[in-house]
Structure formats: C-alpha cells, structure tokens
Write a protein that holds these residues in place. Structure first.
Motif, PDB file in Angstrom:
ATOM      1  N   PHE A  16     -85.398 -59.750  61.428  1.00  0.00           N
ATOM      2  CA  PHE A  16     -84.969 -60.890  60.574  1.00  0.00           C
ATOM      3  C   PHE A  16     -83.420 -61.310  61.045  1.00  0.00           C
ATOM      4  O   PHE A  16     -82.840 -60.440  62.356  1.00  0.00           O
ATOM      5  N   PHE A  17     -83.017 -62.335  60.753  1.00  0.00           N
ATOM      6  CA  PHE A  17     -81.864 -62.688  61.334  1.00  0.00           C
ATOM      7  C   PHE A  17     -80.460 -62.925  60.220  1.00  0.00           C
ATOM      8  O   PHE A  17     -80.347 -63.572  58.617  1.00  0.00           O
ATOM      9  N   LEU A  18     -79.810 -61.927  59.953  1.00  0.00           N
ATOM     10  CA  LEU A  18     -78.800 -61.590  59.714  1.00  0.00           C
ATOM     11  C   LEU A  18     -77.559 -62.143  59.869  1.00  0.00           C
ATOM     12  O   LEU A  18     -76.760 -62.134  60.765  1.00  0.00           O
ATOM     13  N   GLY A  19     -77.013 -63.204  58.546  1.00  0.00           N
ATOM     14  CA  GLY A  19     -76.119 -64.130  58.878  1.00  0.00           C
ATOM     15  C   GLY A  19     -74.105 -63.528  58.478  1.00  0.00           C
ATOM     16  O   GLY A  19     -73.845 -62.424  58.494  1.00  0.00           O
ATOM     17  N   LEU A  65     -91.585 -48.611  62.385  1.00  0.00           N
ATOM     18  CA  LEU A  65     -90.794 -48.734  63.491  1.00  0.00           C
ATOM     19  C   LEU A  65     -89.587 -49.289  63.501  1.00  0.00           C
ATOM     20  O   LEU A  65     -90.244 -50.652  62.847  1.00  0.00           O
ATOM     21  N   PHE A  66     -88.435 -49.049  63.829  1.00  0.00           N
ATOM     22  CA  PHE A  66     -87.147 -49.789  63.326  1.00  0.00           C
ATOM     23  C   PHE A  66     -86.742 -49.662  64.898  1.00  0.00           C
ATOM     24  O   PHE A  66     -86.320 -49.090  65.719  1.00  0.00           O
ATOM     25  N   ARG A  67     -85.932 -51.206  65.445  1.00  0.00           N
ATOM     26  CA  ARG A  67     -85.733 -51.376  66.640  1.00  0.00           C
ATOM     27  C   ARG A  67     -84.727 -51.720  66.610  1.00  0.00           C
ATOM     28  O   ARG A  67     -83.628 -52.938  65.348  1.00  0.00           O
ATOM     29  N   SER A  68     -83.389 -50.933  67.978  1.00  0.00           N
ATOM     30  CA  SER A  68     -81.993 -51.620  67.879  1.00  0.00           C
ATOM     31  C   SER A  68     -81.589 -51.768  69.471  1.00  0.00           C
ATOM     32  O   SER A  68     -82.878 -50.966  70.129  1.00  0.00           O
ATOM     33  N   GLU A  69     -81.339 -52.422  69.796  1.00  0.00           N
ATOM     34  CA  GLU A  69     -80.520 -52.381  71.007  1.00  0.00           C
ATOM     35  C   GLU A  69     -79.772 -51.921  71.815  1.00  0.00           C
ATOM     36  O   GLU A  69     -78.644 -52.101  71.302  1.00  0.00           O
ATOM     37  N   LEU A  70     -79.422 -51.600  73.382  1.00  0.00           N
ATOM     38  CA  LEU A  70     -78.380 -50.565  73.742  1.00  0.00           C
ATOM     39  C   LEU A  70     -77.341 -51.409  74.508  1.00  0.00           C
ATOM     40  O   LEU A  70     -76.481 -50.566  74.678  1.00  0.00           O
ATOM     41  N   SER A  76     -87.363 -55.375  63.174  1.00  0.00           N
ATOM     42  CA  SER A  76     -85.949 -55.201  64.179  1.00  0.00           C
ATOM     43  C   SER A  76     -85.094 -56.441  63.539  1.00  0.00           C
ATOM     44  O   SER A  76     -85.558 -57.376  62.691  1.00  0.00           O
ATOM     45  N   LEU A  77     -83.480 -56.220  63.651  1.00  0.00           N
ATOM     46  CA  LEU A  77     -82.889 -57.651  63.042  1.00  0.00           C
ATOM     47  C   LEU A  77     -81.908 -58.058  64.310  1.00  0.00           C
ATOM     48  O   LEU A  77     -81.855 -57.248  65.368  1.00  0.00           O
ATOM     49  N   HIS A  78     -81.491 -59.241  63.499  1.00  0.00           N
ATOM     50  CA  HIS A  78     -80.441 -59.438  65.271  1.00  0.00           C
ATOM     51  C   HIS A  78     -79.417 -59.857  64.187  1.00  0.00           C
ATOM     52  O   HIS A  78     -79.575 -60.906  62.958  1.00  0.00           O
TER      53      HIS A  78
END
Length: 382
Positions: free
Chosen positions: A343-346, A70-75, A158-160
C-alpha cells in the motif's frame, strides 16, 4: 500493541541517523549492521544476515503453529545530492535517502520493538530489511537465497510513502499497482575515421538519429488500458569528445515499461527488432543488454483485504485513486512465493516528490505505518 512517546523519540532520531549515512544499492553493509545493532535488544528468535547481498531478516516466533507473515522494507539510498536543508541531511556527498527507505526501515524497526515485547499468539512474523530495491537486484536476491525457502512466508506486505497524496491517507487496490520495467542498452559498433575523411569509416550517427525518435513510437500511451507500453530514451553517447575523429561507436539507453509482464516480452522483441533493422541498414554491428529488471507489482486480492480491514479498524482513510502507477517496484517478485500486497501512504499533497533533491521522509508517518502493519499481524496471527 502500542508505541510509547519514548519509542517515537528514539525511532525518529534513528531514522535521521540512517538518513545521514546513506548507502546505495548493493553497498548497504553498514546500514544492515546498524539495523542488527539497533534491534538486538528486541531479542528476535532468529536473525539472518547477508540475504540477497546485505539483507537482514528478523524473525519473531510464537512457538505455535500458524501463518508466516513477512513485512518488508528497503535499505538502499540513491545517487542524488541532497538539497533539503534539514539538520540531518546526508553526510555522504552525492548520496541520499530521497525515496524514504530510511523511513520505511524505521517503520519495521517500530514493529520489531512491539514484537520484542509481545510475540504473536500463533505463527511467526518476519521483518525483511531488503537491499538494492532501486537497482532491482534486491528482491531477486532475497527470493533466490536458499534461506528464504526456510522462511516460507504465507503473506508478504510492504508500503511506500507517496508525496502528492494527503498526509496519512492510503492508496490501495488489488491487481497491478506498479508497472514492469527494464533498462535497455543498445550498443552500435562501426569504424572510426579521421574527421576529414568520414567516408572511410562507418559512423553510428545516422543510426542513433533514427533510433532515438523511433523507440518511443513503440509505446501505447493509454495508461488506463492493460495494453499500456512506454519507451523513454534516457541516455545516448557517441564516439569520443574530440574533434579529429569521426565516431565508430555509440550507445542508446532506454527504459521500457508495461502494465503487464507478458507485454514486456513483446515490447522487448519489438525494440530489439527495430535496433537490429537500423543497425543493418547502416552497416553496424549491434548488441543489446538489459539492466534494472522489474516485474509488475500485482497485489493479491486476499492480501489486499487484510490490509483494507486493518486500515478500517485503524480509522485510516483509503481509496484506489492514483493506482496503478507507472513507476516500478521490485516487491512484485514476492508474489511468486506468497500472497503479497503493497500500500501507499500519503506523505502530503505538497510534499517534495520522491527522488527530488529536497525530499525528506515525514517522521510522523512512522507510527501510522507501524499501526497498519501491527494490526495486520494481529488479525492474522492473534
């Protein structure tokens, strides 16, 4: 799997369209419908709508046994007036995508395009477009939806995006990466009186005057320590906005924050005891409510290793710097049913901060995020 220049042009335009039409937590009905419409031609094997509110899950199935990834994003967007000045600025007064969820959603849309062209060799990919991350309602709604048990992911990622980190670099570590937090609302009830005779009433003024400075004193501010605890008073109100009435009611709002979930229970107990003692001392009734409850986000070591491998294979610099963070993330709930990691993407060292009115998601992060997720899926599923 690769994205074409035409893909990137269309994805960028779509991200900006989402940016112009933000919807806040639990209101993402049109955004969810837009996701379904935009990705319909990727021909997912199954589409689940209305998950946990307005969530959408798109499943790309190989038809062969294997893992479920599963890969998750937010709406959701935020209740912030946008001041970015970009041509695609929010068209909805007082609401804007100041956290980059429009960009995260577009990264998953990029994945959908790739899996629409070529399914994984084994198992299945689940793209989870989650509602209500900002309020903490979204992940709990998703994992409590009976259809989530049907999906049953083995891994969740997920990422942010993260301003302040060099563009395109990644921050990643095993263990806690985001704190547990919750909003505490303390209600104090006494008795109103004419302002010329305040002694005939019971005012909460002395109580909140004690409570507001003493709540933060419950914290332990050594953030490098797992015993970190923090209380921030965020709002207070008392009585009515008139001169002739001595107040009989007040509220104090505070955010409680810990690195470990177990410590949150202890911090809540201490804050509740403090509120009760002060209310009793001043002859007040009191009540306590909790809102926006987030568990700690704890990255599973095995999931982190899959992300690290993907980053190294894609030639993306990464480190553990800046982690864990004090901020909260509801992705932590997915770890209860899957091996999960974020993980957190610069977004750039000088990029406007998250939740600032001049923020806008950097479109050039779209292919980078998509590359990492696609590599993870390829390594796990072939």
């Amino acid at each position: 799997m690769t994205l074409t220049n035409h893909d990137l042009i269309e994805l960028t335009a779509w991200r900006r369209k989402l940016h112009q039409h933000p919807e806040t937590s639990n209101e993402e009905e049109k955004t969810a419908a837009e996701v379904v419409a935009f990705l319909q031609d990727t021909d997912p094997d199954r589409i689940l709508t209305g998950m946990g509110g307005h969530g959408v899950a798109m499943i790309y199935d190989s038809g062969k046994p294997g893992l479920a990834v599963l890969f998750r994003s937010e709406l959701d967007a935020l209740s912030i007036y946008e001041l970015s000045g970009v041509p695609h600025a929010s068209l909805v007064p007082g609401k804007s995508h100041m956290c980059g969820h429009d960009g995260h959603t577009t990264i998953l849309a990029a994945l959908a395009r790739q899996f629409g062209r070529r399914r994984p060799a084994t198992g299945r990919v689940i793209l989870m477009f989650q509602p209500a991350e900002e309020s903490g309602d979204g992940a709990v709604g998703i994992v409590n939806d009976p259809r989530y048990r049907e999906i049953a992911p083995d891994f969740a990622f997920s990422l942010h995006n993260l301003p302040g980190v060099p563009f395109g670099e990644v921050r990643l570590k095993a263990g806690t990466v985001n704190c547990a937090s919750r909003g505490m609302r303390i209600k104090l009830t006494g008795k109103t009186a004419h302002s010329s005779m305040p002694e005939t009433g019971v005012s909460p003024m002395p109580a909140i005057s004690q409570l507001m400075p003493r709540l933060p004193m419950l914290g332990r501010m050594t953030f490098q320590d797992d015993d970190f605890r923090m209380v921030t008073v965020s709002h207070a109100c008392m009585g009515e906005a008139v001169y002739g009435v001595a107040p009989g009611y007040a509220e104090v709002w505070a955010s409680l924050r810990t690195r470990l979930d177990d410590n949150m229970a202890e911090l809540c107990q201490a804050a509740e005891a403090l509120a009760a003692d002060i209310a009793t001392e001043h002859g007040l009734a009191h009540g306590i409510e909790y809102h926006e409850v987030f568990v700690a986000s704890v990255n599973a070591p095995e999931a982190v290793e899959h992300l690290r491998r993907a980053l190294e294979e894609e030639g993306i610099r990464h480190s553990e710097d800046a982690l864990p963070m004090r901020a909260s993330e509801d992705f932590g709930l997915y770890r209860r049913s899957a091996k999960s990691a974020m993980f957190f993407l610069g977004a750039g060292e000088d990029h406007p901060s998250l939740h600032n009115p001049d923020y806008d998601f950097p479109d050039d992060l779209i292919p980078i995020g998509a590359r990492v997720f696609a590599r993870v899926a390829e390594n796990l599923l072939g």
